[in-house]
Design a protein around this motif. Sequence first.
Motif, short mmCIF file in Angstrom:
data_model
loop_
_atom_site.label_atom_id
_atom_site.label_comp_id
_atom_site.label_asym_id
_atom_site.label_seq_id
_atom_site.Cartn_x
_atom_site.Cartn_y
_atom_site.Cartn_z
N ARG A 79 0.81 -1.21 0.00
CA ARG A 79 0.00 0.00 0.00
C ARG A 79 0.85 1.27 0.00
N LEU A 80 2.15 1.10 0.20
CA LEU A 80 3.05 2.25 0.17
C LEU A 80 3.33 2.71 -1.26
N TYR A 81 3.05 1.86 -2.27
CA TYR A 81 3.27 2.23 -3.66
C TYR A 81 2.16 3.16 -4.14
N LYS A 82 2.53 4.22 -4.80
CA LYS A 82 1.53 5.11 -5.39
C LYS A 82 0.97 4.53 -6.69
N ASP A 83 1.80 3.74 -7.37
CA ASP A 83 1.40 3.13 -8.64
C ASP A 83 0.72 1.79 -8.36
N GLY A 84 -0.56 1.69 -8.72
CA GLY A 84 -1.31 0.46 -8.49
C GLY A 84 -0.71 -0.73 -9.21
N SER A 85 -0.11 -0.51 -10.39
CA SER A 85 0.49 -1.60 -11.14
C SER A 85 1.67 -2.20 -10.38
N LEU A 86 2.47 -1.34 -9.77
CA LEU A 86 3.64 -1.81 -9.03
C LEU A 86 3.22 -2.59 -7.79
N LYS A 87 2.12 -2.20 -7.20
CA LYS A 87 1.60 -2.96 -6.06
C LYS A 87 1.35 -4.41 -6.46
N HIS A 88 0.76 -4.63 -7.62
CA HIS A 88 0.49 -6.00 -8.07
C HIS A 88 1.77 -6.75 -8.43
N ILE A 89 2.74 -6.04 -9.00
CA ILE A 89 4.02 -6.68 -9.30
C ILE A 89 4.68 -7.13 -8.01
N PHE A 90 4.67 -6.27 -6.99
CA PHE A 90 5.27 -6.58 -5.70
C PHE A 90 4.60 -7.81 -5.07
N MET A 91 3.28 -7.82 -5.03
CA MET A 91 2.59 -8.95 -4.42
C MET A 91 2.78 -10.22 -5.24
N MET A 92 2.76 -10.10 -6.56
CA MET A 92 2.99 -11.26 -7.42
C MET A 92 4.37 -11.86 -7.15
N ASN A 93 5.40 -11.01 -7.13
CA ASN A 93 6.76 -11.49 -6.88
C ASN A 93 6.87 -12.23 -5.56
N ASN A 94 6.35 -11.64 -4.50
CA ASN A 94 6.54 -12.18 -3.17
C ASN A 94 5.72 -13.44 -2.93
N ILE A 95 4.49 -13.46 -3.41
CA ILE A 95 3.68 -14.67 -3.23
C ILE A 95 4.22 -15.80 -4.09
N HIS A 96 4.69 -15.47 -5.29
CA HIS A 96 5.30 -16.49 -6.14
C HIS A 96 6.54 -17.08 -5.46
N TYR A 97 7.33 -16.22 -4.80
CA TYR A 97 8.51 -16.70 -4.07
C TYR A 97 8.09 -17.66 -2.96
N MET A 98 7.02 -17.33 -2.24
CA MET A 98 6.52 -18.20 -1.19
C MET A 98 6.13 -19.57 -1.75
N VAL A 99 5.41 -19.56 -2.86
CA VAL A 99 4.97 -20.83 -3.46
C VAL A 99 6.16 -21.63 -3.93
N ARG A 100 7.12 -20.96 -4.57
CA ARG A 100 8.30 -21.68 -5.08
C ARG A 100 9.09 -22.33 -3.96
N LYS A 101 9.18 -21.66 -2.79
CA LYS A 101 9.91 -22.23 -1.65
C LYS A 101 9.20 -23.44 -1.08
N VAL A 102 7.88 -23.46 -1.19
CA VAL A 102 7.11 -24.58 -0.64
C VAL A 102 7.02 -25.72 -1.65
N GLN A 103 6.70 -25.37 -2.87
CA GLN A 103 6.46 -26.38 -3.90
C GLN A 103 7.75 -27.13 -4.24
N GLY A 104 7.67 -28.42 -4.25
CA GLY A 104 8.82 -29.23 -4.59
C GLY A 104 9.77 -29.47 -3.44
N SER A 105 9.45 -28.97 -2.24
CA SER A 105 10.29 -29.20 -1.07
C SER A 105 9.50 -29.97 -0.03
N GLU A 106 10.19 -30.34 1.08
CA GLU A 106 9.50 -31.07 2.15
C GLU A 106 8.40 -30.24 2.78
N LEU A 107 8.50 -28.91 2.65
CA LEU A 107 7.47 -28.06 3.23
C LEU A 107 6.10 -28.31 2.61
N ALA A 108 6.08 -28.82 1.40
CA ALA A 108 4.79 -29.08 0.74
C ALA A 108 3.94 -30.05 1.56
#
Length: 639
Positions: free
Chosen positions: A477-506
């Motif tokens: 919410r600190l981003y003034k550009d709404g598009s960058l907000k979605h890029i930020f959330m996409m990057n971080n949630i994708h990183y979370m999924v990648r760390k879980v998927q394919g590992s013992e954490l799954a």
Amino acid sequence: MADFASPIATYDCEQHVFAAAQHIVKALGASKNLNDDVRRLLADLDTHLSTMTIITETESRGTRELEEQLKFAQQKIMSLESNRAMIWASGHEVASEYLQAVYEIHRLSESLRSLLSNRSGKQKELLEQAHIVLQIAMERLEEELILILARNKQSFEPENMSFRSCEDDVVYEESIASNEDDLIEDTPQRDSSSTEPEERIIDLVHPEVISYIKSIADVMFASRYDQEFCHAFINFWKDELDEYFAVLRCDKLSIEDLLKMEWRCLNRKIKKWIRAMKFIIRVCLASEKRLFGQVLGEFGSVCSTCFVEATKGAMLCLLNFGEAMAISPLRPEKLLSLLDMYEVLADLLPDIDSLFSEDVGSFVRTEFHELLMRLGGTARATFMEFGNAVASNTSTNPFPGGGIHHLTKYVMNYIHPIFEYASTLNLLLGVQVGEEMVEPIGTVDWQNISLKSSCPVARHLRWLTSNLESSLDNKSRLYKDGSLKHIFMMNNIHYMVRKVQGSELAIFFGDEWIRDYTGKFQQHATSYERVTWNPVLCLLRDDGNLGKSILRERYRGFQAAFEEVYRNQAGWFIPDLELRKDLRISTSQKVIPAYRAFSAKSFPVIGDKYIKYSADDLEDHILNLFEGSSMSLHSTRKR
């Protein structure tokens, strides 16, 4: 040393007194002027004097024999007293003769004590002399004991042990602070010592000298010098345990010193402590327990008492270190170290119960069990505090470029090794506040499907990532550009999924969580395209028959809008190559066909004079987005 004082003169004097007394009695009895009462009295006196003479003669013969035996035993003992070479170094026969002489002195002391009476002190001199010789022998045996132990102890070096030194271990841990720039990706890893092979009971002294040591113990105990033996034996092994600490490079620090210590230094000491706990308990203490049993096992509870006295100092030192960690402030980087400490204590619990099974060692067992519970409680509280810290982490400035936030990296890398601690964490997280700690459980059977979604670790990990997602949403919410907000959330949630998927954490998160969060980052990608490109593509809409001037304005407006998007977003960053590629292609598939269709319709009307970029130019620019660095726009169309 002077020869024994002879009791012969005393004996001769007594005999003369008895002879004179009997002579007087007989002379008086020969008088004819005595009445019957006086004659009976003199007869009784004569009989009594005769009896005393017989007893004295018997005692005298016994005393002479004891004196001769005492002199003979004394000579054996004193012959070696002037020679300071070790008795046992002189050979088995000499050592056996010496011990026999000591036993003889003790036996003679007991015999003289039994002969000694209040009315006569003529055996007293011999008894005192026997005590002096026995004292000399006991002091010599105590010296021999220490020398035998010192010269025959088995030493070990770190390179001969499975425990490696951790002086060069590099640890990268930081706490979650309000300034996320302090957070780093590297997180604590499981201590490799947990996979090292177990040690075994070793011979603390050369096996050949154990019989010598036991012989010294037997004669000193028989001579009522058991306390002197135990004191020397205990102190020697106390000192040896101190040496083992030095070899293991474990400093004996107070709780106060440990609480003041900087974390990186303390963490290195924790690794040493873990290795020391296993070696001291499973090797040193177990080996000492066997040795104490071999030497003192026949003396009942004395054996257990001596063992506890010799080892309690080392045990309390180790437990104090654990206590310092149990009461230290809760910091997230300590979690894995706390779990390592908890697991090693849980693993050593049967050893402690066996080593200190008797009542005299019950306080060590109690302290050990209580420390295990306190460390478990601290580890559980640390993990819960970590989740709360993630949820409350705040930022004042937007994260540059919309990339993967330090907090996301820290949290996901932090929880990644938790699979290896699943059994322990399931136990600790399942214990409610106020409940009594149960015994540590074994390895979790991960084939049991019900555990995947319902075990405490799974629930807490999902809670933790939910807190992370909420914290990230607040940061977006600190981003003034709404598009960058979605890029930020996409990057971080994708990183979370990648760390879980394919590992013992799954196993903990489950397929449903993976599908849910995959859908979330995909939705943010879709939202990015909608917020960014829908307004741009609206300029290419087909409203039917458009005039030349309107088409020119549409081209100018589209080109300006595209250039603005490119200038704004060229510096945005999508670290994951596949995610970057997918978003580029998806964006290109939306923009380029629309641009081609609009160009095909308008080109015959306005020509190419107002067309700044070809479809290929635009596609090249789109496929260069999200590299994290700005690039200039260019056109391949010839003017």
